[in-house]
Design a protein around this motif. Sequence first.
Motif, PDB file in Angstrom:
ATOM      1  N   SER A  25       0.817  -1.206   0.000  1.00  0.00           N
ATOM      2  CA  SER A  25       0.000   0.000   0.000  1.00  0.00           C
ATOM      3  C   SER A  25       0.853   1.259   0.000  1.00  0.00           C
ATOM      4  O   SER A  25       0.330   2.344  -0.208  1.00  0.00           O
ATOM      5  N   LYS A 444      -5.229  -1.926   5.407  1.00  0.00           N
ATOM      6  CA  LYS A 444      -4.298  -1.738   4.299  1.00  0.00           C
ATOM      7  C   LYS A 444      -3.812  -0.305   4.186  1.00  0.00           C
ATOM      8  O   LYS A 444      -2.670  -0.049   3.794  1.00  0.00           O
ATOM      9  N   ASN A 445      -4.660   0.664   4.535  1.00  0.00           N
ATOM     10  CA  ASN A 445      -4.283   2.073   4.434  1.00  0.00           C
ATOM     11  C   ASN A 445      -3.549   2.586   5.668  1.00  0.00           C
ATOM     12  O   ASN A 445      -3.217   3.775   5.742  1.00  0.00           O
ATOM     13  N   THR A 447      -4.613   3.193   8.651  1.00  0.00           N
ATOM     14  CA  THR A 447      -5.377   4.233   9.336  1.00  0.00           C
ATOM     15  C   THR A 447      -6.093   3.707  10.580  1.00  0.00           C
ATOM     16  O   THR A 447      -6.406   4.493  11.478  1.00  0.00           O
ATOM     17  N   SER A 478      -4.272   7.470  12.511  1.00  0.00           N
ATOM     18  CA  SER A 478      -3.838   8.420  11.493  1.00  0.00           C
ATOM     19  C   SER A 478      -4.459   9.780  11.741  1.00  0.00           C
ATOM     20  O   SER A 478      -5.509   9.901  12.407  1.00  0.00           O
TER      21      SER A 478
END
Length: 827
Positions: A25, A444-445, A447, A478
Motif C-alpha cells: 500500500s 491496508k491504508n 489508518t 492516522s
Amino acid sequence: MRSFFIVLFLTFSFSANAQVQEKDSIPRKQIHIGRITKSPKIDGKLDDDAWKDAVIASGFVERQPNNGKPIPDSLSTSVKIVYDDLGIYFGAEMLDPFPSEIRKELTERDGIGNDDFFFVLLNGYNDRQQSMQFIVTAAGVQYDAKMTNGFEDASWNAIWYSGVDFNERGWTAEMFIPYSELRFPEKPVQEWGLQMEREFKRTGTRYSWSPVNNAKGSFSIYDGEIHGIENIKTPTRLSVQPYISTYLNNYDGETTTSVNGGMDLKYGINDAFTLDMILIPDFGQTRFDESVLNLSAFEVQYDEQRPFFTEGTELFSKGDLFYSRRVGGAPFGTVELSEEEELLDFPSSVDLINALKVSGRTDGGLGIGFFNALTEKTYVTVKNKETGNTRRELIEPFTNYNILVLDQRYGDASSVSLVNTNTTREGHFRDANATGIYLDHTNKNNTYNYFAGAEGSWVMEDDTKAGLEAQAGISKISGKNRMDLNAQLRTRDYDINDLGYSSATNYVRYQGLYQRRLLQPKGFLNNMFLNFVGVHERRLQPDLHSRLILNFNSSFTTKSFFNFGGGFETTPIGTNDIYEPRVEGLHFNIPAYYDQWLWFNTDFRKRLVVEAVADWYKYDERGRGDLILDFSPRYRFSDKFRLQLETNVVLSDKEEGFVDFLEDDILFGQRDRNTIVNSLGANYIFNNKMGLNLAFRHYYSEVFYSKFYTLENNGELKYYGSSNNEYNTTYNSWNLDLRFSWWFAPGSQMTLLYRNATDSYREEAHLNLRNNFKNLFDQPQVNSLSLRISYYLDYSRVKNWFKSPTPPAAELDRLSYLDSKMRVGKN
C-alpha cells in the motif's frame, strides 16, 4: 478451551497467509548495490578502492519536526553501499557548515547522549515489521537494537564494526555489518527492507532516506528496499562467550571469596533460527533493584536486569504472559511451623541451573520461539527454640519453565499469535499452565488498528483452578485526531503468577481515548499532544461498580525544545476498592479525588538540563491528600563527564488502608506516609570502549498511624481505637555501585564492580535525621568487589587458528579480515 485456541490460531494463520499477497500500500524507495572483491578498512575514511564505484543513496527528507521537508544543501547526506561474502558495508558522508560544532558526547555502549548520529535499519525478510538497527554516533559509540513496529528493544547486542572521521566538510561514518548478525531467508536473490537516518543534534532535526509520513502508521512501514545482493554464502553462525568472575565479599564482619566460570553459547540452526544457551550462569554484577516499602495488595514488579533474559526476547513478550523474574526468583513453597519453631533463613531466590531459547522467523513470516529453564532445589532451615534442634525443609523442588510462541505476521503491521507457558515442579508441588491467542490487525491504508486476545490460566495444586482474560479494541492511528476504544476482563481465578505477572483480577474495564496532535510545527510549537481518557471499571463477581476515571493530559514541545505539560484526573463518584481488604467479596470505599499536575524539562541539547514534576491529589475527605514532587537536574561538564541528581518526594496525609487481620475483623488504619528518594548518577567516559559509572540510591519511607478502624461489610470504616505505635514503620534502603567497564574487543568485556548496600526496617516512626542514619548504618552492610571478564569467540575466527598453512586464497583473505578486526578491536 485449548483446542478452541488452536483452531482459532490456525484459522487466523490461513487468513494471514492469504493477505500476505496483497499489493503493497506504500511506494518503496529502492537502491541496487554491487559486490566488491576487496573489503574497505573500517576507519571512517571513505578513501578505499571499494567505495570508488559504489552506488550512492541520497535524497534524504526531514522526518521531524518538519515532516517531509527536503534536507538543506548545507547538510547534504549521501551513503555508499556495497557487499561481499562477509557482509554489507555502509559509507556515509554528512555535510555540516560548522564542523567544529558537531555534537559528539562520549557515552557507554548503547548510549546516545548529546550526539549527532547515523543509523541503518535492515529488514532481511522485508516485512516492514521488524528491523535490526545499527547506530554510530559522531563520538564513535555503537548502539544497536531490534525495532518491531516502531518499538525498540535496545537490550539486543550484535557484533559489528564502525568508524568515524571528521574533515572540513563535516563528518563521515563507516559500518560493516556481518551477515551473522542479520536474519534473512536462504535464497539466491535477496530483497531487504532498508531505512537510513541522520540526526542533526544542534537543531534537533532527523532526516530519513526513505520518506516517512508522520500522519499515519508506524515508522517501520516506510522502509525502502535494497536490491542486488545475490549468491552470498553465509558463514556458520556459532559463537561462545566464556567468562570468569571472582568475588570478594564482606558482610557482617565475615569475608568470603569465590571464583566462578561459565559460558554463553549462540548457534545459528539455520539462516532463520538461533539457539541461545546459558551454561553455569553468573548474575552477580547485575544492577541493584530499586526496593520500596510496599503497603499495597500486590507484589512489586521489578525490572529484569539479567542480560540473557532481556536480549532477543521480543517474541516471548507477546501477550505479557512471561515475567522473567519468576525464573530464579523467590520460592513458591511455604513451611508449616509449630509454636516452638522458627525459620533461621528464607532465601530470596533459587539457583538457576541453565536456560536456553530458540527463536527465529520463516520466509513466510511465521515466528517461532521456544524458551526453557531449570532451577535447583531450595531448602530452608527450621530451628526448635526449646531443644535447639534444626531440620531442613524443601520449599522449592526442581522446577522446569518453558514457553512456546507462534507468531504469524502479515500485511504491513499485522500479526496473529499463540503463546503457551508452563511451569512444572517435581513432586506434589504446584504446577501451572497459561495459553493465549492474539490478533493485531492494521488495515491496508494504515489508518485503523484492531486487536483482540484471550488467555486461559490453569493452576494445578490440590485442585485445578482455571481463569480467563480477554480483551479487544479498535484504534484510529492516522491524522490529527486519533481515537481508541477497548475493553478488558479478568475472571476471579485468573492466575499466571508462576511464570507471568497478574495483579488485579475479577474485573471488567472499558476505556476510551481521544487524542489531538500536531503533525507539523505551528506557531511557537514543534509538537503537541492533547489526550482525553475515560475509564469505567466494575467487579465481575458479584457485580459492583469499582471506579470511574476521567483524565486529561497534555504535552508540548516548543521550537526551542522546551518541553512542558500537565493534566487533571478525577474519580467523581469515588472508588469501591475490591483488593485493599485482602478478602474476597469485600470492598473498601475510597472518596473521590481530584488530581492535577504540571511538568517541564529544559532543552536536552544544553549542558544543564532540568526536569521537574509537581502533582497534587485532593480527596473528598477532610485533611486527606497527596503531594508528589520530583526534581532532576543534570549537567554535562564535558563530552566525557556527566552528573545527574534526582530527588523524589511523596507526602501522603491521612491515607487509609489495610493494616492487619484481627480474629473476626479486618484492621484498617489512618496514616501519614512520607517517602523521599535521592539518586545520584555519574559517568566518566574515557573513550568509546572504556567508562566509569556511578549509581547511588537512598530510599526512605516512614509510616505513622493515628487511628485504627475495622472494615464493615458495606465498605465503610468503624472506629476501633487510637494508635499505640505498634504498626508504625521506618524503612531505609541504601545502594551504591561503582563500575568500570572496558570493551577490549568486539563482544568482549571486562567489568570491575564495587558494591555497597544495606537496609533497615524499624517498627517506629518520626525518627530524627541523625538517628535514622545511625540505625541504617548500624545494620550489616554488603561490601563487594568483583571482576568479570568475558571473551567473544566466533567459529570463523577459531577455525582460522587451526587452519592448514595453505588455505585457498579467498578463504585466507576472508578469515584474515575477520581476525584482524577482532585483534584490533575496532568499533
